[in-house]
Write an enzyme that holds these catalytic residues in place. Structure first.
Site: not given
Ligand code: GLN
Length: 551
Positions: A20-21, A26, A154, A194, A197-198, A387, A411, A524, A526
Protein backbone atom coordinates in the site's frame (compact mmCIF):
# COMPACT_ATOMS: atom_id res chain seq x y z
CA UNK A 1 -27.23 -6.77 -15.59
CA UNK A 2 -28.00 -5.58 -19.14
CA UNK A 3 -25.15 -5.58 -21.63
CA UNK A 4 -23.26 -2.49 -22.84
CA UNK A 5 -23.80 0.54 -25.04
CA UNK A 6 -26.26 2.14 -22.70
CA UNK A 7 -23.83 4.92 -21.91
CA UNK A 8 -21.29 6.98 -23.63
CA UNK A 9 -19.26 7.08 -20.42
CA UNK A 10 -16.10 4.97 -20.41
CA UNK A 11 -14.55 3.48 -17.29
CA UNK A 12 -11.00 3.19 -16.03
CA UNK A 13 -10.45 0.79 -13.13
CA UNK A 14 -7.37 1.35 -11.02
CA UNK A 15 -6.04 -1.38 -8.75
CA UNK A 16 -2.87 -1.57 -6.69
CA UNK A 17 -0.44 -4.35 -5.95
CA UNK A 18 2.63 -5.37 -3.95
CA UNK A 19 2.14 -2.91 -1.08
CA UNK A 20 0.00 0.00 0.00
CA UNK A 21 0.97 3.69 -0.05
CA UNK A 22 2.23 3.59 -3.64
CA UNK A 23 0.07 6.60 -4.46
CA UNK A 24 -2.95 5.09 -6.17
CA UNK A 25 -5.10 8.10 -5.32
CA UNK A 26 -2.59 10.53 -6.76
CA UNK A 27 -2.19 8.33 -9.83
CA UNK A 28 -5.97 8.33 -10.37
CA UNK A 29 -6.14 12.10 -9.85
CA UNK A 30 -3.24 12.68 -12.25
CA UNK A 31 -4.89 10.55 -14.93
CA UNK A 32 -7.99 12.69 -14.46
CA UNK A 33 -5.92 15.86 -14.85
CA UNK A 34 -4.40 14.58 -18.09
CA UNK A 35 -7.73 13.57 -19.56
CA UNK A 36 -9.22 16.93 -18.59
CA UNK A 37 -6.28 18.67 -20.24
CA UNK A 38 -7.32 16.79 -23.38
CA UNK A 39 -10.80 18.28 -23.13
CA UNK A 40 -12.56 15.27 -21.62
CA UNK A 41 -14.99 15.49 -18.72
CA UNK A 42 -14.05 13.15 -15.89
CA UNK A 43 -15.38 11.91 -12.62
CA UNK A 44 -14.05 9.54 -9.97
CA UNK A 45 -15.08 6.98 -7.44
CA UNK A 46 -13.17 5.48 -4.54
CA UNK A 47 -14.24 2.01 -3.44
CA UNK A 48 -12.87 1.22 0.01
CA UNK A 49 -12.80 -2.38 1.24
CA UNK A 50 -13.18 -1.63 4.96
CA UNK A 51 -16.42 -2.30 6.86
CA UNK A 52 -16.97 1.20 8.31
CA UNK A 53 -19.99 2.70 6.56
CA UNK A 54 -18.10 5.93 6.02
CA UNK A 55 -14.80 7.38 7.28
CA UNK A 56 -16.65 9.99 9.41
CA UNK A 57 -16.02 8.18 12.66
CA UNK A 58 -12.55 6.89 11.85
CA UNK A 59 -9.50 8.04 13.77
CA UNK A 60 -7.41 10.43 11.67
CA UNK A 61 -4.31 8.73 13.14
CA UNK A 62 -5.25 5.52 11.40
CA UNK A 63 -7.02 6.68 8.34
CA UNK A 64 -5.82 10.18 7.58
CA UNK A 65 -8.08 13.16 7.12
CA UNK A 66 -11.82 12.95 6.59
CA UNK A 67 -12.51 14.86 3.39
CA UNK A 68 -15.82 16.72 3.35
CA UNK A 69 -17.59 17.25 0.04
CA UNK A 70 -19.83 20.12 -1.03
CA UNK A 71 -22.95 18.04 -0.28
CA UNK A 72 -21.66 17.20 3.19
CA UNK A 73 -20.44 13.62 2.74
CA UNK A 74 -17.54 12.55 4.98
CA UNK A 75 -15.24 10.72 2.62
CA UNK A 76 -11.83 9.23 2.01
CA UNK A 77 -8.97 11.66 1.57
CA UNK A 78 -8.36 10.48 -1.98
CA UNK A 79 -11.46 12.44 -2.99
CA UNK A 80 -9.47 15.51 -1.99
CA UNK A 81 -6.80 14.59 -4.55
CA UNK A 82 -9.47 14.11 -7.21
CA UNK A 83 -10.92 17.56 -6.59
CA UNK A 84 -7.55 19.26 -6.37
CA UNK A 85 -6.29 17.81 -9.66
CA UNK A 86 -9.46 18.30 -11.70
CA UNK A 87 -12.66 20.29 -11.84
CA UNK A 88 -14.78 17.24 -10.99
CA UNK A 89 -16.99 17.84 -7.99
CA UNK A 90 -17.23 14.94 -5.57
CA UNK A 91 -20.28 13.96 -3.55
CA UNK A 92 -21.62 11.07 -1.50
CA UNK A 93 -21.89 8.89 -4.59
CA UNK A 94 -18.17 9.10 -5.27
CA UNK A 95 -17.08 7.08 -2.24
CA UNK A 96 -18.40 3.67 -1.18
CA UNK A 97 -17.07 1.32 1.44
CA UNK A 98 -17.77 -2.40 1.84
CA UNK A 99 -19.76 -1.36 4.90
CA UNK A 100 -22.01 0.92 2.87
CA UNK A 101 -22.51 -1.73 0.17
CA UNK A 102 -23.34 -4.49 2.67
CA UNK A 103 -25.58 -2.13 4.61
CA UNK A 104 -27.68 -1.53 1.56
CA UNK A 105 -27.76 -5.22 0.57
CA UNK A 106 -28.82 -6.20 4.09
CA UNK A 107 -31.44 -3.44 4.20
CA UNK A 108 -32.88 -4.73 0.92
CA UNK A 109 -32.87 -8.27 2.26
CA UNK A 110 -34.76 -7.15 5.40
CA UNK A 111 -37.32 -5.39 3.24
CA UNK A 112 -37.88 -8.58 1.28
CA UNK A 113 -36.63 -7.11 -1.97
CA UNK A 114 -34.77 -10.33 -2.83
CA UNK A 115 -38.08 -12.23 -2.54
CA UNK A 116 -36.77 -14.84 -0.17
CA UNK A 117 -33.82 -15.81 -2.36
CA UNK A 118 -30.48 -16.74 -0.85
CA UNK A 119 -28.50 -13.51 -0.67
CA UNK A 120 -24.88 -14.05 -1.72
CA UNK A 121 -21.67 -12.15 -2.44
CA UNK A 122 -22.06 -13.10 -6.07
CA UNK A 123 -24.41 -11.86 -7.49
CA UNK A 124 -26.07 -9.69 -4.82
CA UNK A 125 -23.09 -7.85 -3.38
CA UNK A 126 -21.31 -7.64 -6.72
CA UNK A 127 -24.49 -6.36 -8.41
CA UNK A 128 -24.80 -3.69 -5.74
CA UNK A 129 -21.19 -2.64 -6.43
CA UNK A 130 -21.77 -2.62 -10.17
CA UNK A 131 -24.83 -0.47 -9.78
CA UNK A 132 -23.06 2.19 -7.71
CA UNK A 133 -20.26 2.30 -10.28
CA UNK A 134 -22.69 2.62 -13.18
CA UNK A 135 -24.50 5.40 -11.35
CA UNK A 136 -21.61 7.63 -12.42
CA UNK A 137 -22.36 7.19 -16.10
CA UNK A 138 -24.17 10.01 -17.79
CA UNK A 139 -24.20 12.57 -20.57
CA UNK A 140 -21.91 14.91 -18.71
CA UNK A 141 -19.14 12.35 -18.05
CA UNK A 142 -16.74 11.06 -20.71
CA UNK A 143 -14.52 9.01 -18.44
CA UNK A 144 -15.18 7.71 -14.92
CA UNK A 145 -12.06 6.70 -13.00
CA UNK A 146 -12.73 4.04 -10.36
CA UNK A 147 -10.07 3.45 -7.73
CA UNK A 148 -10.22 0.23 -5.73
CA UNK A 149 -8.72 0.73 -2.28
CA UNK A 150 -6.39 -1.82 -0.72
CA UNK A 151 -3.98 -4.16 -2.42
CA UNK A 152 -4.71 -7.06 -4.75
CA UNK A 153 -4.60 -10.23 -2.68
CA UNK A 154 -6.50 -8.78 0.29
CA UNK A 155 -9.55 -10.82 1.24
CA UNK A 156 -11.62 -7.65 1.67
CA UNK A 157 -11.23 -6.33 -1.84
CA UNK A 158 -12.33 -9.51 -3.64
CA UNK A 159 -16.00 -8.56 -4.15
CA UNK A 160 -14.93 -5.22 -5.66
CA UNK A 161 -12.44 -6.91 -7.99
CA UNK A 162 -15.03 -9.46 -9.04
CA UNK A 163 -17.50 -6.64 -9.75
CA UNK A 164 -15.06 -4.74 -11.95
CA UNK A 165 -14.08 -7.96 -13.70
CA UNK A 166 -17.72 -8.50 -14.62
CA UNK A 167 -18.08 -4.88 -15.71
CA UNK A 168 -15.24 -5.29 -18.19
CA UNK A 169 -17.37 -7.92 -19.87
CA UNK A 170 -20.65 -5.99 -19.55
CA UNK A 171 -19.25 -2.75 -20.91
CA UNK A 172 -17.06 -4.13 -23.66
CA UNK A 173 -13.41 -3.71 -24.46
CA UNK A 174 -13.31 -0.09 -25.61
CA UNK A 175 -15.37 1.08 -22.65
CA UNK A 176 -13.40 -0.40 -19.79
CA UNK A 177 -9.70 -0.17 -19.06
CA UNK A 178 -7.72 -1.78 -16.26
CA UNK A 179 -4.71 0.04 -14.87
CA UNK A 180 -2.61 -1.63 -12.21
CA UNK A 181 -0.16 0.25 -10.00
CA UNK A 182 2.79 -1.83 -8.82
CA UNK A 183 6.22 -1.41 -7.34
CA UNK A 184 9.58 -1.90 -9.02
CA UNK A 185 12.26 -1.59 -6.33
CA UNK A 186 15.87 -0.77 -7.02
CA UNK A 187 18.02 -3.13 -4.98
CA UNK A 188 21.23 -1.36 -4.11
CA UNK A 189 23.37 -4.38 -3.33
CA UNK A 190 22.50 -5.96 -6.67
CA UNK A 191 22.54 -2.63 -8.51
CA UNK A 192 19.33 -3.71 -10.22
CA UNK A 193 15.67 -2.91 -10.68
CA UNK A 194 13.59 -5.92 -9.69
CA UNK A 195 10.47 -6.90 -11.60
CA UNK A 196 9.46 -9.98 -9.60
CA UNK A 197 7.02 -8.22 -7.22
CA UNK A 198 5.24 -6.79 -10.26
CA UNK A 199 5.10 -10.20 -11.95
CA UNK A 200 3.54 -11.71 -8.84
CA UNK A 201 1.07 -8.93 -8.40
CA UNK A 202 -0.16 -9.18 -11.97
CA UNK A 203 -0.33 -12.97 -11.64
CA UNK A 204 -2.59 -12.47 -8.62
CA UNK A 205 -4.81 -10.11 -10.59
CA UNK A 206 -5.01 -12.46 -13.57
CA UNK A 207 -5.95 -15.32 -11.26
CA UNK A 208 -9.15 -13.45 -10.47
CA UNK A 209 -9.78 -12.85 -14.12
CA UNK A 210 -8.44 -9.34 -14.65
CA UNK A 211 -5.78 -8.76 -17.26
CA UNK A 212 -4.39 -5.26 -16.77
CA UNK A 213 -4.10 -3.12 -19.90
CA UNK A 214 -1.61 -0.67 -18.47
CA UNK A 215 0.94 -0.98 -15.66
CA UNK A 216 2.08 1.99 -13.62
CA UNK A 217 5.39 1.08 -12.05
CA UNK A 218 6.29 3.05 -8.97
CA UNK A 219 10.04 3.37 -8.81
CA UNK A 220 12.83 5.81 -8.03
CA UNK A 221 14.15 6.11 -11.60
CA UNK A 222 12.92 5.90 -15.17
CA UNK A 223 12.61 2.29 -16.27
CA UNK A 224 15.04 1.45 -19.09
CA UNK A 225 13.60 -0.22 -22.22
CA UNK A 226 14.91 -3.68 -21.33
CA UNK A 227 13.09 -3.62 -17.98
CA UNK A 228 9.87 -2.47 -19.64
CA UNK A 229 10.28 -5.25 -22.17
CA UNK A 230 10.72 -7.83 -19.45
CA UNK A 231 7.69 -6.62 -17.51
CA UNK A 232 5.62 -6.55 -20.70
CA UNK A 233 6.58 -10.12 -21.52
CA UNK A 234 5.89 -11.56 -18.09
CA UNK A 235 2.74 -9.59 -17.46
CA UNK A 236 1.17 -9.91 -20.88
CA UNK A 237 0.92 -6.18 -21.56
CA UNK A 238 2.20 -4.06 -24.45
CA UNK A 239 5.67 -2.64 -23.97
CA UNK A 240 4.50 0.94 -24.32
CA UNK A 241 1.81 0.24 -21.75
CA UNK A 242 4.47 -0.15 -19.06
CA UNK A 243 4.66 3.31 -17.56
CA UNK A 244 7.23 4.65 -15.10
CA UNK A 245 5.61 6.23 -12.06
CA UNK A 246 8.75 7.88 -10.78
CA UNK A 247 9.07 9.33 -7.26
CA UNK A 248 8.67 13.11 -7.30
CA UNK A 249 9.31 15.99 -4.89
CA UNK A 250 6.21 17.77 -6.03
CA UNK A 251 3.00 15.77 -6.46
CA UNK A 252 1.83 18.19 -9.16
CA UNK A 253 4.62 16.87 -11.34
CA UNK A 254 2.99 13.44 -11.62
CA UNK A 255 0.71 14.36 -14.54
CA UNK A 256 3.75 15.68 -16.43
CA UNK A 257 5.75 12.49 -15.87
CA UNK A 258 2.81 10.31 -16.87
CA UNK A 259 2.40 12.34 -20.02
CA UNK A 260 6.09 12.10 -20.84
CA UNK A 261 5.75 8.32 -20.48
CA UNK A 262 2.86 8.31 -22.95
CA UNK A 263 0.16 7.32 -20.47
CA UNK A 264 -2.68 9.58 -21.63
CA UNK A 265 -1.97 8.73 -25.27
CA UNK A 266 -2.19 5.03 -24.43
CA UNK A 267 -5.42 5.49 -22.49
CA UNK A 268 -7.26 7.33 -25.27
CA UNK A 269 -5.93 4.86 -27.81
CA UNK A 270 -7.20 1.88 -25.82
CA UNK A 271 -10.54 3.50 -25.06
CA UNK A 272 -10.79 4.62 -28.67
CA UNK A 273 -11.44 8.27 -27.85
CA UNK A 274 -10.44 11.09 -30.18
CA UNK A 275 -9.13 14.12 -28.34
CA UNK A 276 -6.80 17.05 -28.84
CA UNK A 277 -3.26 16.98 -27.49
CA UNK A 278 -3.32 17.99 -23.83
CA UNK A 279 -2.44 21.53 -22.83
CA UNK A 280 -0.21 21.08 -19.81
CA UNK A 281 1.19 24.59 -19.51
CA UNK A 282 -0.65 25.37 -16.25
CA UNK A 283 0.89 22.27 -14.64
CA UNK A 284 4.32 23.07 -16.05
CA UNK A 285 4.12 26.61 -14.65
CA UNK A 286 3.08 25.26 -11.29
CA UNK A 287 6.02 22.86 -11.06
CA UNK A 288 8.40 25.58 -12.21
CA UNK A 289 7.15 27.83 -9.41
CA UNK A 290 7.45 24.97 -6.93
CA UNK A 291 11.05 24.31 -7.89
CA UNK A 292 12.19 27.94 -8.11
CA UNK A 293 10.60 29.83 -5.21
CA UNK A 294 11.65 33.44 -4.73
CA UNK A 295 11.81 33.04 -0.97
CA UNK A 296 10.26 31.00 1.83
CA UNK A 297 7.98 31.28 4.87
CA UNK A 298 7.60 29.02 7.87
CA UNK A 299 4.14 28.25 9.19
CA UNK A 300 3.52 26.48 12.49
CA UNK A 301 0.60 24.06 12.54
CA UNK A 302 -0.45 23.56 16.14
CA UNK A 303 -2.51 20.42 16.51
CA UNK A 304 -2.67 16.99 18.02
CA UNK A 305 -2.27 14.82 14.94
CA UNK A 306 0.96 16.43 13.88
CA UNK A 307 2.80 13.10 13.80
CA UNK A 308 0.81 11.87 10.87
CA UNK A 309 0.88 14.29 7.99
CA UNK A 310 -2.03 12.54 6.25
CA UNK A 311 -4.32 13.78 9.03
CA UNK A 312 -4.02 17.31 7.66
CA UNK A 313 -3.67 16.44 3.99
CA UNK A 314 -5.90 19.15 2.51
CA UNK A 315 -4.56 21.72 4.92
CA UNK A 316 -0.95 21.02 3.98
CA UNK A 317 -1.81 21.22 0.31
CA UNK A 318 -3.78 24.46 0.74
CA UNK A 319 -0.79 26.06 2.47
CA UNK A 320 1.47 24.95 -0.37
CA UNK A 321 -1.02 26.41 -2.87
CA UNK A 322 -0.96 29.69 -0.96
CA UNK A 323 2.82 29.60 -1.21
CA UNK A 324 2.83 28.86 -4.94
CA UNK A 325 0.51 31.82 -5.57
CA UNK A 326 3.03 34.04 -3.76
CA UNK A 327 6.07 32.36 -5.38
CA UNK A 328 7.15 31.14 -1.96
CA UNK A 329 8.19 27.84 -0.51
CA UNK A 330 6.14 27.05 2.58
CA UNK A 331 7.94 25.19 5.35
CA UNK A 332 5.46 23.48 7.61
CA UNK A 333 6.46 23.18 11.22
CA UNK A 334 4.21 20.78 13.12
CA UNK A 335 3.86 21.62 16.80
CA UNK A 336 2.24 19.16 19.17
CA UNK A 337 -0.13 21.34 21.18
CA UNK A 338 0.09 19.38 24.43
CA UNK A 339 3.82 20.02 24.59
CA UNK A 340 3.32 23.79 24.80
CA UNK A 341 3.75 25.65 28.11
CA UNK A 342 3.85 29.40 28.76
CA UNK A 343 7.60 29.06 29.22
CA UNK A 344 8.54 27.22 26.06
CA UNK A 345 6.41 29.12 23.50
CA UNK A 346 9.35 31.22 22.31
CA UNK A 347 11.37 28.11 21.62
CA UNK A 348 8.67 26.72 19.34
CA UNK A 349 7.64 29.92 17.61
CA UNK A 350 10.69 32.17 17.37
CA UNK A 351 11.44 31.12 13.81
CA UNK A 352 7.88 30.98 12.48
CA UNK A 353 6.18 33.63 10.33
CA UNK A 354 2.60 32.51 10.81
CA UNK A 355 0.64 30.28 13.20
CA UNK A 356 -2.27 28.07 12.21
CA UNK A 357 -4.59 26.13 14.52
CA UNK A 358 -6.58 23.58 12.51
CA UNK A 359 -9.85 21.80 13.20
CA UNK A 360 -10.10 19.08 15.77
CA UNK A 361 -12.22 17.16 18.25
CA UNK A 362 -11.66 16.37 21.91
CA UNK A 363 -10.06 18.23 24.77
CA UNK A 364 -6.48 17.01 24.45
CA UNK A 365 -4.11 19.83 23.64
CA UNK A 366 -6.80 22.52 23.77
CA UNK A 367 -4.98 24.65 26.38
CA UNK A 368 -1.75 24.46 24.39
CA UNK A 369 -3.55 25.64 21.28
CA UNK A 370 -4.83 28.64 23.21
CA UNK A 371 -1.31 29.46 24.38
CA UNK A 372 -0.26 29.55 20.73
CA UNK A 373 -3.24 31.75 19.83
CA UNK A 374 -2.47 34.20 22.64
CA UNK A 375 1.14 34.34 21.52
CA UNK A 376 0.10 35.15 17.93
CA UNK A 377 -2.51 37.69 19.06
CA UNK A 378 -0.20 39.59 21.38
CA UNK A 379 2.80 39.65 19.07
CA UNK A 380 1.05 40.50 15.83
CA UNK A 381 2.00 37.17 14.24
CA UNK A 382 -0.40 36.25 11.41
CA UNK A 383 -2.88 33.73 12.79
CA UNK A 384 -5.32 31.48 10.98
CA UNK A 385 -7.84 29.54 13.09
CA UNK A 386 -9.87 26.88 11.36
CA UNK A 387 -13.02 25.44 12.93
CA UNK A 388 -11.82 24.37 16.40
CA UNK A 389 -9.00 26.86 15.84
CA UNK A 390 -11.57 29.64 15.44
CA UNK A 391 -13.58 28.47 18.43
CA UNK A 392 -10.48 28.48 20.63
CA UNK A 393 -9.52 31.93 19.38
CA UNK A 394 -12.92 33.08 20.65
CA UNK A 395 -12.39 31.36 24.02
CA UNK A 396 -8.88 32.75 24.37
CA UNK A 397 -10.12 36.26 23.61
CA UNK A 398 -12.95 35.90 26.15
CA UNK A 399 -10.55 34.78 28.84
CA UNK A 400 -7.78 37.29 28.35
CA UNK A 401 -9.34 40.35 26.70
CA UNK A 402 -12.81 40.24 28.20
CA UNK A 403 -11.47 38.91 31.47
CA UNK A 404 -13.88 35.98 31.61
CA UNK A 405 -11.35 33.57 33.09
CA UNK A 406 -13.70 30.59 33.05
CA UNK A 407 -14.96 31.05 29.51
CA UNK A 408 -14.94 27.86 27.42
CA UNK A 409 -16.67 25.87 24.74
CA UNK A 410 -19.35 23.64 26.23
CA UNK A 411 -17.71 20.81 24.28
CA UNK A 412 -14.95 20.91 26.89
CA UNK A 413 -16.59 22.49 29.95
CA UNK A 414 -20.37 21.96 29.96
CA UNK A 415 -20.83 24.04 33.10
CA UNK A 416 -18.79 27.10 32.19
CA UNK A 417 -20.38 30.40 33.30
CA UNK A 418 -19.36 31.86 29.91
CA UNK A 419 -20.33 29.33 27.20
CA UNK A 420 -18.96 31.46 24.35
CA UNK A 421 -19.00 28.40 22.06
CA UNK A 422 -22.00 26.12 22.53
CA UNK A 423 -24.51 23.78 20.92
CA UNK A 424 -27.13 25.95 19.29
CA UNK A 425 -30.69 24.92 20.16
CA UNK A 426 -32.31 26.05 16.97
CA UNK A 427 -31.23 27.57 13.68
CA UNK A 428 -32.20 27.79 10.04
CA UNK A 429 -30.39 25.18 7.98
CA UNK A 430 -29.73 26.60 4.51
CA UNK A 431 -28.90 23.19 3.09
CA UNK A 432 -32.05 21.47 4.25
CA UNK A 433 -34.18 24.59 3.95
CA UNK A 434 -35.70 23.91 7.37
CA UNK A 435 -35.25 25.03 10.96
CA UNK A 436 -33.10 22.57 12.85
CA UNK A 437 -33.75 21.90 16.49
CA UNK A 438 -31.59 20.25 19.09
CA UNK A 439 -33.00 18.54 22.16
CA UNK A 440 -32.12 19.94 25.58
CA UNK A 441 -29.14 18.13 27.06
CA UNK A 442 -28.12 16.70 23.74
CA UNK A 443 -24.39 16.41 23.60
CA UNK A 444 -22.00 14.58 21.30
CA UNK A 445 -24.83 12.73 19.61
CA UNK A 446 -26.02 16.02 18.14
CA UNK A 447 -25.76 16.07 14.40
CA UNK A 448 -22.92 17.90 12.74
CA UNK A 449 -23.24 20.80 10.38
CA UNK A 450 -21.73 19.21 7.30
CA UNK A 451 -20.99 20.47 3.81
CA UNK A 452 -21.21 23.82 2.05
CA UNK A 453 -23.16 26.70 3.58
CA UNK A 454 -23.47 30.28 2.39
CA UNK A 455 -21.73 33.08 4.29
CA UNK A 456 -21.99 36.85 3.83
CA UNK A 457 -18.87 38.95 4.28
CA UNK A 458 -18.55 42.43 5.79
CA UNK A 459 -17.25 44.79 3.11
CA UNK A 460 -14.67 46.47 5.34
CA UNK A 461 -12.95 43.27 6.43
CA UNK A 462 -9.66 41.60 5.60
CA UNK A 463 -11.46 38.49 4.46
CA UNK A 464 -13.50 40.53 1.98
CA UNK A 465 -10.27 41.92 0.57
CA UNK A 466 -9.07 38.36 0.12
CA UNK A 467 -12.24 36.89 -1.38
CA UNK A 468 -13.39 40.00 -3.27
CA UNK A 469 -16.95 38.64 -3.04
CA UNK A 470 -20.00 39.38 -0.90
CA UNK A 471 -21.15 35.83 -0.58
CA UNK A 472 -19.06 32.70 -0.33
CA UNK A 473 -19.79 28.99 0.12
CA UNK A 474 -17.54 27.02 2.40
CA UNK A 475 -17.62 23.49 3.81
CA UNK A 476 -18.37 22.74 7.44
CA UNK A 477 -17.86 19.83 9.81
CA UNK A 478 -18.67 20.71 13.40
CA UNK A 479 -21.35 20.69 16.08
CA UNK A 480 -20.58 23.75 18.15
CA UNK A 481 -21.18 27.40 17.24
CA UNK A 482 -20.36 30.90 18.41
CA UNK A 483 -22.84 31.98 21.12
CA UNK A 484 -24.74 35.07 19.92
CA UNK A 485 -25.38 36.17 23.49
CA UNK A 486 -21.84 37.53 23.63
CA UNK A 487 -21.62 39.13 20.21
CA UNK A 488 -21.70 42.71 21.34
CA UNK A 489 -19.11 42.23 24.07
CA UNK A 490 -16.66 40.68 21.62
CA UNK A 491 -17.17 43.35 18.96
CA UNK A 492 -16.73 46.14 21.52
CA UNK A 493 -13.46 44.63 22.67
CA UNK A 494 -12.10 44.32 19.12
CA UNK A 495 -12.96 40.84 17.88
CA UNK A 496 -15.14 41.60 14.87
CA UNK A 497 -17.74 39.33 13.36
CA UNK A 498 -17.11 39.70 9.65
CA UNK A 499 -18.86 36.66 8.20
CA UNK A 500 -22.29 35.25 9.06
CA UNK A 501 -24.98 33.05 7.57
CA UNK A 502 -27.26 35.10 5.28
CA UNK A 503 -29.86 35.47 8.07
CA UNK A 504 -27.11 36.76 10.37
CA UNK A 505 -27.73 34.00 12.89
CA UNK A 506 -24.59 31.89 12.63
CA UNK A 507 -21.17 33.43 13.15
CA UNK A 508 -18.84 32.06 10.48
CA UNK A 509 -15.79 34.37 10.56
CA UNK A 510 -14.14 36.47 13.24
CA UNK A 511 -11.30 38.89 12.71
CA UNK A 512 -9.17 40.88 15.13
CA UNK A 513 -8.99 44.67 14.84
CA UNK A 514 -5.54 46.14 15.29
CA UNK A 515 -3.67 43.05 14.20
CA UNK A 516 -1.91 42.48 10.87
CA UNK A 517 -3.82 39.25 10.11
CA UNK A 518 -5.84 37.35 12.70
CA UNK A 519 -8.70 35.40 11.16
CA UNK A 520 -10.84 32.59 12.56
CA UNK A 521 -13.25 30.69 10.33
CA UNK A 522 -15.91 28.24 11.46
CA UNK A 523 -15.57 26.31 8.18
CA UNK A 524 -12.77 24.36 6.48
CA UNK A 525 -11.46 26.45 3.58
CA UNK A 526 -8.70 23.91 2.91
CA UNK A 527 -11.14 21.51 1.24
CA UNK A 528 -11.71 23.90 -1.65
CA UNK A 529 -8.16 24.95 -2.43
CA UNK A 530 -6.62 23.70 -5.66
CA UNK A 531 -3.12 24.19 -7.01
CA UNK A 532 -4.49 25.88 -10.14
CA UNK A 533 -7.10 27.77 -8.13
CA UNK A 534 -5.61 28.47 -4.70
CA UNK A 535 -7.94 29.46 -1.88
CA UNK A 536 -7.95 33.24 -1.29
CA UNK A 537 -7.62 32.94 2.49
CA UNK A 538 -4.53 30.74 2.22
CA UNK A 539 -3.03 33.04 -0.40
CA UNK A 540 -3.60 36.02 1.86
CA UNK A 541 -2.42 34.27 5.02
CA UNK A 542 0.86 33.32 3.34
CA UNK A 543 1.22 36.84 1.93
CA UNK A 544 0.73 38.35 5.40
CA UNK A 545 3.15 35.86 6.96
CA UNK A 546 5.80 36.75 4.40
CA UNK A 547 5.25 40.43 5.02
CA UNK A 548 5.87 39.90 8.68
CA UNK A 549 9.04 37.99 7.88
CA UNK A 550 10.34 40.85 5.74
CA UNK A 551 9.45 43.48 8.33
N1 GLN B 1 -15.02 20.06 17.87
C1 GLN B 1 -15.55 21.26 17.31
C2 GLN B 1 -17.04 21.12 16.97
O1 GLN B 1 -17.53 20.03 16.90
C3 GLN B 1 -14.76 21.66 16.08
C4 GLN B 1 -14.82 20.66 14.97
C5 GLN B 1 -13.78 20.90 13.92
O2 GLN B 1 -12.79 21.58 14.15
N2 GLN B 1 -13.95 20.31 12.74
O3 GLN B 1 -17.70 22.10 16.77
Amino acid sequence: MKRRKRFHTKFIFITGGVLSSLGKGLAAASIGALLEARGLRVTFQKLDPYINVDPGTMNPFQHGEVYVTEDGAETDLDLGHYERFTSAQMSAKNNYTSGKIYYSVITKERKGIYLGGTVQIIPHVTDEIKSVILELAGKEVDVAIIEIGGTVGDIESLPFLEAIRQLGYDLGKENALYIHLTYVPYIKTAGELKTKPTQHSVKELRAIGIQPDILLCRTDRFLPPEIKKKIALFCNVEEDAVITAKDVDCIYEIPLIFHQEGLDEKIVEKLNIWTREPDLTPWQDLVKRFKNPKDEVTIAIVGKYVNLKDSYKSLNEALIHGGLANHLRVNLKYVLSDELTPENLGEFFQDVDGILVPGGFGIRGVEGKMLAIKYARERGIPFFGICLGMQLAVVEFARHKLGWKEAHSTEFEPNTPYPVIYLMKEWYDYRKGTRERREEGCDLGGTMRLGAYPCLLAKDSKVYQAYKQNQIYERHRHRYEFNNLYREAFEKAGLRIVGTSPDGELVEIVELEDHPWFVGVQFHPEFKSKPLNPHPLFVDFIRASFERKKA
